[in-house]
Design an enzyme around this catalytic site. Structure first.
Site, PDB file in Angstrom:
ATOM      1  N   ASP A   1      -2.171   0.751   7.146  1.00 28.81           N
ATOM      2  CA  ASP A   1      -1.650   0.621   5.829  1.00 28.81           C
ATOM      3  C   ASP A   1      -1.319  -0.790   5.593  1.00 28.81           C
ATOM      4  OD1 ASP A   1      -0.966   3.752   5.152  1.00 28.81           O
ATOM      5  OD2 ASP A   1      -0.590   3.394   7.118  1.00 28.81           O
TER       6      ASP A   1
ATOM      7  N   ASP B   1       0.742  -1.112  -0.102  1.00 28.42           N
ATOM      8  CA  ASP B   1       0.079  -0.075   0.128  1.00 28.42           C
ATOM      9  C   ASP B   1       0.923   1.123  -0.075  1.00 28.42           C
ATOM     10  OD1 ASP B   1      -2.178   1.755   0.229  1.00 28.42           O
ATOM     11  OD2 ASP B   1      -2.243   1.644   2.474  1.00 28.42           O
TER      12      ASP B   1
ATOM     13  N   GLU C   1      -1.514  -1.334  -4.702  1.00 31.53           N
ATOM     14  CA  GLU C   1      -3.009  -0.912  -4.833  1.00 31.53           C
ATOM     15  C   GLU C   1      -2.767   0.200  -5.748  1.00 31.53           C
ATOM     16  OE1 GLU C   1      -5.257   0.472  -1.272  1.00 31.53           O
ATOM     17  OE2 GLU C   1      -4.186   2.266  -1.752  1.00 31.53           O
TER      18      GLU C   1
END
Length: 168
Positions: A144, A11, A71
């Site tokens: 995260d 992420d 992501e």
């Protein structure tokens, strides 16, 4: 030769890049490692990118993943933020490609759908379901890292034939 698959979810962020490593054993997802890469806040942006790149390279070397999952970038009204995030994603992709690891991208809503059942799940819901799916004693923190684990789980749940649609 092992038929276990290892997936590294990431992420990206310039302040915090969450990571999550899972291993697929049969129909089980086993947590291997998770946490964050945190470049010092006083570092210049270029130095932060270097820290992120080196951190990802270290994770790849340590865990030898079969896939790196990142992501996708959402469209931001703040162009500067979007550009900075895009560059963080870029250094992650370079680190993986340098080592010959395939890279896959999923939208946050796709990862949320995979772990919670709705693409509009809250961060709290994602943490809770990741905890359950990986049989963790406590929810993974920070958020995260939970998001990165959710990305890895999302990829693990994707049928092999559809994975190529998400390869970058």
């Amino acid at each position: 030769m092992s038929n276990q698959v290892i997936i590294l979810g990431l992420d990206p962020g310039t302040k915090i890049t969450g990571f999550g490593v899972i291993r697929i054993e049969g129909h089980q997802y086993v947590p291997v490692d998770y946490g964050c890469i945190r470049p010092p806040s006083h570092y210049k942006l270029s130095e932060r990118y270097l820290v992120i790149c080196q951190g990802v390279e270290q994770l790849i070397d340590q865990h030898q993943p079969h896939a790196v999952v990142v992501e996708t970038q959402y469209v931001s009204k703040n162009v500067q933020s979007a550009m900075k995030l895009g560059m963080a994603r870029g250094v992650i992709m370079i680190a993986a490609k340098k080592r010959g690891i395939p890279i896959y991208e999923y939208a946050p809503s796709k990862a949320k759908l995979a772990v919670v059942g709705t693409g509009r799940a809250s961060k709290y819901q994602v943490q809770g379901m990741v905890q359950r799916l990986l049989n963790l004693s406590i929810p993974p923190t920070p958020e995260d890292a939970a998001d990165a684990l959710a990305l890895a789980i999302c990829h693990a749940q994707m049928p092999i034939l559809k994975q190529s649609q998400y390869e970058t």
